[in-house]
Design an enzyme around this catalytic site. Structure first.
Site, PDB file in Angstrom:
ATOM      1  N   HIS A 232       0.843  -1.083   0.029  1.00 31.53           N
ATOM      2  CA  HIS A 232       0.017  -0.020   0.011  1.00 31.53           C
ATOM      3  C   HIS A 232       0.805   1.252   0.157  1.00 31.53           C
ATOM      4  O   HIS A 232       0.734   2.261   0.902  1.00 31.53           O
ATOM      5  CB  HIS A 232      -1.146  -0.032   1.048  1.00 31.53           C
ATOM      6  N   ASP A 305      -5.902  -4.249  -0.360  1.00 32.13           N
ATOM      7  CA  ASP A 305      -5.725  -3.829   1.202  1.00 32.13           C
ATOM      8  C   ASP A 305      -7.241  -4.058   1.709  1.00 32.13           C
ATOM      9  O   ASP A 305      -7.612  -3.351   2.880  1.00 32.13           O
ATOM     10  CB  ASP A 305      -5.088  -2.618   1.658  1.00 32.13           C
TER      11      ASP A 305
END
Length: 431
Positions: A232, A305
Site C-alpha cells: 500500500h 488492502d
C-alpha cells in the site's frame, strides 16, 4: 468439465497476447487458445466485447479469520473476492490469534477448502504474536503453506530482528511483504498531515512515517538479496525510492491500492471514517506520482488492502474508528475507470498489475492463461457501467467511500481451476 470461452479479447501478459481468441478448458487446464475453436464443451461463454484475463490475484487482503469473524470470515471473503474477479488472494496474518503457527496456517487452508470459490494463500507473521521481538519459524510455516511473511498492520521496529527474519526469508525463497510505518512518528495521527487535518481538528500522519521505513526495508533487501514487496504505497517518495532501488538491481516491488490512486485528502467530506485508512489518503501531488509510477511500471502491483470492519466500529469518526476500507468488489471498476479509461494504463498493464506481476512476486505458477496453465480466468466487460451498492456486497464489511459511485468495467465471470465460481447472471457457486 469442458468449458469454451469464445470471441473474447484475450489479454495475457505472460505471452504478450492481446487479440480476439477462443479459450478451451478441460479438467481445470487451458488446453487450447486460438481463433474460432470448434471444441465440444459442457458450457460455452460468449465473451464478445469482453476482456479475458488471467484470474486476478490480490496480494493484500484481511479476512479476519480466525478470531474476528464478525467483520469477515474466509468464506465471505472468498465470495467477495470471486465477485470482484479474483481467483487467488493472500490473507494477512493480523488475525486473533496471529498466523504465527502451523496450526493457524492449516486452519486457514482447511477453511478455504471447506467451501471453496478461490485460492486463499495464508501470509505468515514475521514475529511471534506480531510483537516484534522473536522471529517465527519461517521454515515450518512455509512447509505448512504460507506464501510470504509480513507484519502487516505495523512494522517490525527492531531492525536487528527484521534483518534476521529477512535473511531467513531469503534463504527459504519466501517474499517479504512490508507495511512501512515508523510508529514513533505516528503520535495518534488519523489522516494525512495537511490543512484538511487542521480544519477538522485531527492529528496528521506525515509522509515521513511511511518513507523512513520504506527506505530502511529497501536497504535491508539490498544488503541481504531478499525479495521485498512494499505494501500500500501512498507517497511520491515511495515511487522514487523504488525507481532507484530497481535501477540498482534490488529485488523490490511495490503495490498501490485503488483508494490511493483515486482519492486525495481533499475528498474527505468531514469526520467520516469510511475515508480513514492506513496509510491515509494523501495529496494530489502524491496521487499523481503514484499514477505516474503505475503508468511507467515502477509500481508493479494493484492490491486492495481489503480491510472489513463492522458498521458500528466505523460509525465513531476518525479518532475512534479503526483504519481500513473494503476493496475486493470495487477494485476492477476503479482500476478500469480511473486508470485504463483515462489512458494511464493499457488493458495489458491492468492484467499485469492485477495478475501476472502478483504471481511473479509470490513465485507461483499463476497469472497466465496460455496452453497447459491452470484455468484461472477473469472475464470483464469494459463498457458496462454499474453503480456501487454496498447492500449488494458479498463482504460483511461495507466500509467504503465509493457507495453510489458509477464505474465502468463489470466482472462478468470468475473461473477458478476451470470452474465458473461467479457469473454476473447466476451469482456464486462453490467448486
Amino acid at each position: 468439465m469442458k468449458l469454451l470461452i469464445t470471441n473474447g479479447r484475450v489479454i495475457n501478459p505472460a505471452t504478450n497476447t492481446d487479440e480476439i481468441l477462443d479459450v478451451y478448458v478441460e479438467d481445470g487446464i487451458v488446453k487450447k487458445v486460438g481463433a474460432e475453436l470448434n471444441e465440444t464443451a459442457d458450457k460455452t461463454i460468449d465473451a464478445n466485447g469482453c476482456f479475458v484475463m488471467p484470474g486476478l490475484i490480490d496480494l493484500h487482503v484481511h479476512f479476519r479469520d480466525p478470531g474476528q469473524t464478525y467483520k469477515e470470515d474466509i468464506t465471505t471473503g472468498q465470495r467477495a473476492a470471486a465477485k470482484g474477479g479474483f481467483t487467488t488472494v493472500c490473507c494477512m496474518p493480523n488475525t486473533t490469534p496471529v498466523v504465527d503457527s502451523v496450526e493457524i496456517v492449516k486452519y486457514i487452508i482447511d477453511q478455504n477448502n471447506k467451501e471453496k470459490y478461490i485460492n486463499v494463500l495464508p501470509v505468515g507473521a514475521v514475529t511471534k504474536g506480531m510483537i516484534g521481538k522473536e522471529i517465527t519459524d519461517v521454515k515450518a510455516l512455509k512447509e505448512a503453506g504460507i506464501c510470504a511473511i509480513s507484519e502487516d498492520g505495523k512494522s517490525v521496529m527492531d531492525e536487528a530482528v527484521y534483518e534476521k527474519a529477512m535473511a531467513k526469508a531469503k534463504e527459504l525463497g519466501v517474499p517479504v511483504l512490508a507495511h512501512c510505518e515508523e510508529i514513533n512518528l505516528v503520535q495518534g495521527g488519523v489522516m494525512n498531515a495537511d490543512s484538511n487535518a487542521t480544519k477538522l481538528g485531527l492529528k496528521g500522519i506525515a509522509n515521513e512515517v511511511e518513507d523512513i521505513i520504506a527506505q530502511r526495508d529497501i536497504n535491508l533487501a539490498e544488503k541481504l538479496g531478499a525479495t521485498l514487496h512494499l505494501c500500500h504505497c501512498s507517497t511520491k517518495d515511495s515511487v522514487e525510492m523504488l525507481r532507484v532501488a530497481k535501477a540498482k538491481g534490488v529485488k523490490a516491488t511495490g503495490e498501490v491500492c485503488p483508494h490511493h490512486f483515486t482519492l486525495t485528502t481533499d475528498d474527505i467530506p468531514g469526520d467520516d471514517a469510511n475515508f480513514k485508512m492506513n496509510p491515509p489518503l494523501r495529496t494530489r501531488e502524491d496521487v499523481d506520482a503514484l499514477i505516474k509510477g503505475l503508468s511507467q511500471d515502477i509500481m508493479d502491483v494493484i492490491s486492495t488492502d481489503h480491510a472489513p470492519h463492522s458498521a458500528e466500529e466505523k460509525s465513531k469518526g476518525f479518532n475512534n474508528s479503526p483504519f481500513g476500507i473494503v476493496g475486493l468488489e470495487t477494485s476492477v471498476g476503479l482500476t478500469y475507470t480511473y486508470l485504463v479509461k483515462e489512458g494511464f494504463l493499457t488493458p495489458m498493464q491492468m492484467a499485469a498489475k492485477m495478475s501476472y506481476n502478483p504471481a511473479n512476486v509470490l513465485g507461483i505458477n499463476k497469472g497466465n492463461i496460455a496452453e497447459g496453465c491452470v484455468a484461472d480466468i477473469t472475464i470483464i466487460n469494459p463498457d458496462e457501467e454499474y453503480t456501487v451498492d454496498v447492500n449488494k456486497f458479498e463482504s460483511k464489511g461495507h466500509n467504503t467511500p465509493y457507495n453510489g459511485y458509477k464505474l465502468f468495467g463489470k466482472v462478468k465471470y470468475t473461473i477458478t481451476d476451470g470452474n465458473v465460481v461467479y457469473s454476473d447472471n447466476e451469482g456464486l457457486k462453490a467448486i
